[in-house]
Enzyme design. Structure first.
Site, PDB file in Angstrom:
ATOM      1  N   ASP A  80       0.724  -1.501   0.199  1.00 32.89           N
ATOM      2  CA  ASP A  80      -0.445  -0.217  -0.328  1.00 32.89           C
ATOM      3  C   ASP A  80       0.755   1.314  -0.205  1.00 32.89           C
ATOM      4  OD1 ASP A  80       0.974  -0.330   2.556  1.00 32.89           O
ATOM      5  OD2 ASP A  80      -0.654   1.201   3.235  1.00 32.89           O
ATOM      6  N   GLU A 175      -0.069  -1.169   5.697  1.00 33.87           N
ATOM      7  CA  GLU A 175       1.147  -0.666   6.847  1.00 33.87           C
ATOM      8  C   GLU A 175       1.464   1.362   6.929  1.00 33.87           C
ATOM      9  OE1 GLU A 175       5.551   0.601   8.141  1.00 33.87           O
ATOM     10  OE2 GLU A 175       3.991   1.461   6.104  1.00 33.87           O
TER      11      GLU A 175
END
EC number: 3.4.11.4
Length: 413
Positions: A80, A175
């Site tokens: 991400d 994350e």
């Protein structure tokens, strides 16, 4: 080099921005686009035991090629990108043989990446840089890490003469919003230890990070016509301002470095009737970390006491939530895993930069879940914004470090 560039650009041009306001995992459906692509690629290069679960956590195995017993090690990155800046429609620019001068990212918008401001650029004169076009972030955090892990595994598969034990790799969602390790199955991963490839410049090797908490303080007020407000109106925005002024003035991100902790106000919205203040609390030292949380509570109680008679109930409500803790406590008992990474870098002529992380990675949470997990450089700079860039040579060195760690771990004792 071109193979590495093409792989990295293929990853970063897929929008995988995470969303802190979502309750799903992954927090955005578009993260599946890269996750599914990665699964196909891992199959293509020849890894085994490739799995992707219903929350988009990817794991795969490179089997051992030695007869003797070797610890199982892991390498982890997240796919991400930060919601702090747009990750959509990324158009990377490749700057070959960087001349050490200003890089015009976007002439129309007059956005320039300059070594006069970003002095680290001068380290990479003569190298190949990948930058943004000035309108998005790049996504080297942490698609550089993914690129490096995939490339290193591909290299080991193509060079079976390099000895290595069983290697597990994993790629995680979310994350950037602090949830990357929340659903990580450490038992399924099955590694004795691992490394996150999620650091910045060449040589970074980190096994200390902040203790972290978030705080949300809600201030109540009473709205009365301003012409008749004396002794009646309570402006929640002014109370929030008073709270901010009670915090230490020089303990903010822009005023601190190294092991110095801080309070960081990142969101403030309000009206007369209600104001919400959001901040994060960071400190490497556990005692100082607890003291910071206690200060929030102390200021809140002080405000409530002041307005108790006039308001009739608590006028300030603080919600403090721990986010993660310093991994040092979990890594020091197995310090040899840091020593192996340091030896790998020195063997390759890379000067290790061992320093505390002024942030957190999946590794700090994983360390507390039973998987000690120091952090290694991925090569990028200026994460989470339009000035982000990564030198290709830094990614190449990260690939070499992964391979060397695998080789050193497989040495007979």
């Amino acid at each position: 080099m071109q193979h590495l560039i093409d792989r990295f650009i293929g990853y970063v041009t897929i929008d995988t921005e995470s969303d802190p306001n979502s309750q799903t995992t992954p927090s955005t459906n578009k993260q599946w686009d890269l996750a599914n692509l990665l699964v196909k690629e891992l199959n293509t290069i020849g890894l085994q035991d490739i799995t992707i679960d219903n929350k988009a956590y990817i794991m795969a195995t490179l089997p051992s090629n030695v007869a003797h017993e070797v610890p199982t090690i892991g390498f982890i990155s997240h796919f991400d990108t930060s919601p702090d800046f747009s990750g959509a429609h990324i158009k990377p620019q490749v700057i070959t043989n960087y001349d050490g001068k200003d890089i015009v990212l976007n002439a129309e918008l007059n956005i320039v990446l300059s070594p006069s401001y970003f002095k680290d650029l001068l380290q990479y004169k003569g190298q190949t840089l990948i930058t943004t076009n000035g309108t998005t972030l790049l996504g080297a955090d942490d698609k550089a890490g993914i690129t490096e892990i995939v490339t290193a595994m591909e290299y080991l598969i193509n060079h079976p003469e390099i000895p290595h034990g069983k290697i597990r790799i994993a790629f995680t969602p979310d994350e950037e919003i602090g949830r990357g390790a929340h659903h990580f199955d450490v038992e399924k991963f099955g590694a004795d230890w691992a490394y996150t490839m999620d650091g910045s410049q060449v040589g970074e090797l980190e096994y200390e990070n902040f203790n972290a908490a978030s705080a949300k303080i809600t201030f109540k007020g009473k709205s009365v016509h301003p012409g008749y407000a004396k002794g009646k109106m309570i402006n929640s925005m002014l109370i929030a301002n008073h709270f901010i002024n009670e915090l230490p003035k020089e303990e903010t991100p822009e005023m601190t470095k190294g092991y110095e902790g801080f309070f960081h106000i990142h969101h403030l919205s309000g009206s007369i009737e209600e104001t919400v203040l959001e901040l994060i609390i960071r400190d490497h030292n556990k005692r100082k970390f607890e003291n910071r949380k206690e200060l929030i509570d102390k200021i809140t109680k002080k405000i409530n006491k002041k307005f108790a008679k006039q308001f009739g109930e608590d006028i300030a409500i603080a919600d403090i939530q721990d986010q993660y803790y310093n991994m040092k406590e979990k890594v020091l008992p197995v310090k040899h895993i840091v020593d192996i990474a340091e030896k790998a870098m020195r063997t390759l002529g890379i000067k290790p930069l061992i320093k505390p992380i002024r942030g957190g990675t999946d590794g700090c949470q994983l360390s507390y879940k039973g998987l000690p997990c120091p952090n290694i450089f991925a090569g990028g700079h200026n994460f989470h914004g339009k000035y982000e860039y990564v030198p290709v040579e830094s990614m190449q060195k990260a690939v070499q470090v992964i391979v060397k760690i695998a080789e050193l771990t497989a040495e007979k004792k």
